[in-house]
Structure formats: C-alpha cells, structure tokens
Design a protein around this motif. Structure first.
Motif, short mmCIF file in Angstrom:
data_model
loop_
_atom_site.label_atom_id
_atom_site.label_comp_id
_atom_site.label_asym_id
_atom_site.label_seq_id
_atom_site.Cartn_x
_atom_site.Cartn_y
_atom_site.Cartn_z
N MET A 1 -17.96 -2.95 -39.45
CA MET A 1 -17.67 -1.26 -39.20
C MET A 1 -17.58 -0.45 -38.25
SD MET A 1 -20.77 1.75 -40.95
CE MET A 1 -21.02 3.21 -40.36
N ALA A 2 -16.35 -0.51 -38.00
CA ALA A 2 -15.60 0.19 -37.38
C ALA A 2 -16.27 1.62 -37.34
CB ALA A 2 -14.93 -0.62 -36.46
N VAL A 3 -16.58 2.23 -36.18
CA VAL A 3 -16.07 3.38 -35.59
C VAL A 3 -15.79 3.85 -34.72
CG1 VAL A 3 -17.64 5.46 -35.75
CG2 VAL A 3 -18.48 3.22 -36.95
N LYS A 4 -14.78 4.76 -34.65
CA LYS A 4 -13.96 5.25 -33.02
C LYS A 4 -14.27 6.54 -33.28
CE LYS A 4 -9.71 4.15 -32.17
NZ LYS A 4 -9.81 3.45 -31.10
N PHE A 5 -15.09 7.07 -32.11
CA PHE A 5 -15.51 7.98 -32.31
C PHE A 5 -14.28 9.22 -31.07
CE2 PHE A 5 -18.90 6.00 -32.28
CZ PHE A 5 -20.30 6.58 -32.62
N HIS A 6 -13.87 10.33 -31.33
CA HIS A 6 -12.91 11.03 -31.03
C HIS A 6 -14.43 12.14 -30.25
CE1 HIS A 6 -9.25 9.63 -32.77
NE2 HIS A 6 -10.19 9.47 -33.92
N LEU A 7 -14.44 12.35 -28.77
CA LEU A 7 -14.92 12.22 -27.27
C LEU A 7 -14.70 14.18 -27.56
CD1 LEU A 7 -15.79 9.51 -25.31
CD2 LEU A 7 -17.35 10.41 -27.66
N PRO A 8 -15.54 14.55 -27.23
CA PRO A 8 -15.12 16.24 -26.95
C PRO A 8 -14.17 16.44 -25.41
CG PRO A 8 -17.56 16.47 -27.71
CD PRO A 8 -16.74 14.73 -26.75
N ASN A 9 -14.21 15.82 -24.78
CA ASN A 9 -12.94 15.37 -23.44
C ASN A 9 -11.64 15.03 -24.01
OD1 ASN A 9 -13.46 12.42 -23.59
ND2 ASN A 9 -14.44 12.90 -21.78
N GLY A 10 -11.53 14.76 -24.80
CA GLY A 10 -9.97 14.40 -25.04
C GLY A 10 -10.19 12.16 -25.23
N MET B 1 -19.03 15.30 -34.42
CA MET B 1 -18.27 15.35 -33.42
C MET B 1 -16.91 14.32 -34.62
SD MET B 1 -18.22 12.02 -30.49
CE MET B 1 -19.32 13.08 -29.57
N PRO B 2 -15.88 14.43 -34.66
CA PRO B 2 -15.29 14.13 -35.77
C PRO B 2 -14.83 11.89 -35.27
CG PRO B 2 -13.72 14.61 -34.38
CD PRO B 2 -15.03 14.96 -33.62
N VAL B 3 -14.94 11.45 -36.31
CA VAL B 3 -14.91 9.63 -36.19
C VAL B 3 -13.63 9.64 -37.50
CG1 VAL B 3 -17.09 9.56 -35.26
CG2 VAL B 3 -16.72 9.64 -37.21
N ILE B 4 -13.17 8.09 -36.82
CA ILE B 4 -12.30 7.20 -38.10
C ILE B 4 -13.71 6.04 -38.39
CG2 ILE B 4 -10.37 6.36 -38.68
CD1 ILE B 4 -8.46 8.19 -37.01
N ILE B 5 -13.44 5.19 -39.43
CA ILE B 5 -14.32 4.52 -39.76
C ILE B 5 -13.82 3.55 -40.21
CG2 ILE B 5 -15.94 3.51 -40.58
CD1 ILE B 5 -16.04 7.08 -40.53
N VAL C 1 -11.60 8.96 -26.30
CA VAL C 1 -11.82 7.93 -27.49
C VAL C 1 -13.11 6.62 -27.17
CG1 VAL C 1 -10.11 8.03 -29.57
CG2 VAL C 1 -10.01 6.88 -27.99
N SER C 2 -13.73 6.46 -28.24
CA SER C 2 -14.98 5.35 -27.54
C SER C 2 -15.08 4.44 -29.08
CB SER C 2 -16.46 6.23 -27.21
OG SER C 2 -16.88 5.65 -27.35
N ASP C 3 -15.57 2.98 -28.73
CA ASP C 3 -15.06 2.63 -30.23
C ASP C 3 -16.62 2.03 -30.25
OD1 ASP C 3 -12.56 2.98 -30.65
OD2 ASP C 3 -11.92 1.26 -29.20
N LEU C 4 -17.59 1.93 -31.24
CA LEU C 4 -18.69 0.74 -31.92
C LEU C 4 -18.54 0.04 -32.88
CD1 LEU C 4 -21.54 0.33 -31.04
CD2 LEU C 4 -22.03 2.48 -33.23
N ASN D 1 -14.47 -0.58 -25.71
CA ASN D 1 -14.21 0.82 -25.10
C ASN D 1 -15.33 1.65 -25.56
OD1 ASN D 1 -12.32 3.42 -24.92
ND2 ASN D 1 -12.37 3.08 -26.65
N ILE D 2 -15.95 1.51 -24.28
CA ILE D 2 -17.04 2.75 -24.12
C ILE D 2 -17.28 4.41 -23.56
CG2 ILE D 2 -18.51 1.05 -24.87
CD1 ILE D 2 -19.49 -0.05 -21.85
N PRO D 3 -17.81 4.80 -23.82
CA PRO D 3 -17.48 6.56 -22.04
C PRO D 3 -18.95 6.11 -21.02
CG PRO D 3 -19.20 6.86 -24.09
CD PRO D 3 -19.06 5.40 -24.60
N GLU D 4 -18.73 7.50 -20.10
CA GLU D 4 -19.23 7.24 -18.93
C GLU D 4 -20.59 7.51 -19.28
OE1 GLU D 4 -19.56 9.86 -15.55
OE2 GLU D 4 -18.09 10.45 -16.53
N GLY D 5 -21.85 6.39 -18.83
CA GLY D 5 -23.09 6.66 -19.39
C GLY D 5 -23.62 5.33 -19.77
N ILE D 6 -22.57 4.43 -20.15
CA ILE D 6 -22.66 3.07 -20.52
C ILE D 6 -22.08 2.16 -20.18
CG2 ILE D 6 -22.40 2.15 -22.94
CD1 ILE D 6 -23.05 4.67 -24.18
N GLU D 7 -22.50 1.32 -20.16
CA GLU D 7 -21.91 -0.03 -19.91
C GLU D 7 -22.15 -0.68 -20.36
OE1 GLU D 7 -22.99 -1.11 -15.82
OE2 GLU D 7 -22.26 0.76 -14.76
#
Length: 248
Positions: free
Chosen positions: A26-35, A1-5, A37-40, A217-223
C-alpha cells in the motif's frame, strides 16, 4: 489532505493471480499544503528478508531462478547460511495467507525513520496502517474460489458501498530497537501513537504506472534512517519507473 493510494502484489509479474503472492503493498502519495508531495510505502509483513543491497540481490536471484519450478533446497540452505538474518522474514512469509481484501490488511513501513522536533531532537519511529474493517484472511480452501484479480474487484465493490478507512500509527523506537536493520523486529512493548486517519472514497482515474512512489521522498521534519535497504530502494525504484514509462 488529498492522497493517491496504490495497492499492489509483491510478485513483479503482472499476470500472476492475486492469491499467488500473499504479501501486499500500500503506497500513499500525500499532496502537501505547500504544493509538494510525500510518499509512504508499506507492506503486509513487518520484516524484510535482507539488510544489505547485496543480500537483497542474492536472495531475489534465488527466487528468480526458482520461479519455473520447485526451489532448490540446497541453494536455499546456502542462502540461509550466508544470510541467517533472513530466516525470520522467510518463515513469516511461509505462514502468511492471502487477504480477503486490500482493506482488511495491516501494513508496515518495515524501515525506521526519524521525527525531528524544533529543538533538533530525533526520535526513531516506524509506521503502520491499521484497517477500520479489521483483519481478514482467506482460508487455503477459499483461494481457488476467487478470480485472479479478486482484490481489485472486491475493492471496487466495497468502495461503492462506502469509504475504506485506515488508522495511521507510529511505533516509538526504544534504545535497543535497531534503525539500520529491517530484518529485526522492534521490541513488543513499544509505544504506539495514532497520528492520523485515511479515508479512501473512490477509484482514481490517474494511471498508476505513471506515478513514482519513493520511500525516501519525505517532508521537512522527518529524516531517513541509516537503513541501507531504504536508500537502495530510492535508486531501484527510479530504474523501475523509467523502464515502466519507456515500455508503455
């Protein structure tokens, strides 16, 4: 999965040398397969100094007023009397040293989140990034030998020699571990599970100032948890982003 840090200093003043603020981000932006993005978003200290937005504003105001000189100890005593939960984090901050590299720090989410399974069961967790290179901090005498932007310089040099890696762990919250107060540490015997691995291979050409990282900004399955500071950051980061963009 591509990310930007995005790696960062805790000081909001861009001209401050890297060594002046020991806490790094350290901030990580995940580019999810469904198009989507999610941030950690994580930092190098496991506790926060405030558990409510008002406490954050008051304590940040104290540090703002003290930036031009030595902090007023009487004012500090008032803050700690009003917000005793801040002592643990501030004591930890006092003992921290500057890192040798962004790649030799352990980063913590501070806030709790919930993982939700297919049956709807919620499990409280916290994230942590553990560096492949191990932990390495500078001695006090070494700080003066480094340039003001030594961390960027070191990372660029390190990436030319090969990828930088981090292991992504989750800490499993127990029955007595609070999910609404980032000033309290979770129990030391908590279960830790490795759920992923991050490899940083090159310096991105994307301008970091044009990116908005939002911990909610989190994906489905996480709250998000009930943590008021976590939800406060959503609004605060949006304001910060708008100011940054408009001042370019």
């Amino acid at each position: 999965m591509p990310v930007i840090i995005r790696f960062s200093n805790s000081s909001p003043i861009p001209s401050h040398p890297d060594a002046i603020s020991p806490v790094k981000g350290m901030a990580v932006k995940f580019h999810l397969p469904n198009g989507k993005v999610s941030d950690l978003i994580t930092v190098t200290i496991p506790l926060f100094f405030a558990k409510t937005p008002q406490a954050f504003v008051d304590i940040a105001g104290f540090f703002q007023s003290a930036k031009e000189g030595f902090p007023n100890l009487k004012e500090l005593a008032k803050i700690l009397w009003k917000y005793p939960e801040s002592k643990a984090s501030l004591q930890m901050l006092k003992e921290m040293r500057s890192p040798a590299s962004f790649s030799t720090c352990q980063y913590y989410s501070i806030h709790a989140f919930y993982f939700i399974n297919k049956e709807g069961r919620r499990q409280a967790i916290k994230y942590e990034w553990v560096p492949d290179a191990g932990l390495s901090m500078l001695e006090k005498g070494e700080v003066a030998e480094h340039s003001p932007e030594y961390l960027d310089e070191e990372m660029e040099k390190r990436l030319k020699e090969g990828p930088v890696g981090f292991k992504l762990n989750i800490q499993i919250g127990g029955e007595n571990d609070p999910t609404d107060d980032p000033t309290i540490a979770w129990s030391e015997d908590k279960q830790v599970i490795t759920i992923g691995h991050l490899m940083i291979s090159k310096k991105s050409e994307v301008c970091k100032d044009t990116l908005l990282f939002d911990p909610t900004n989190i994906p489905e399955g996480i709250e998000c948890s009930e943590d008021r500071i976590l939800h406060f950051r959503h609004s605060a980061y949006a304001v910060s982003y708008e100011r940054r963009i408009n001042n370019q």
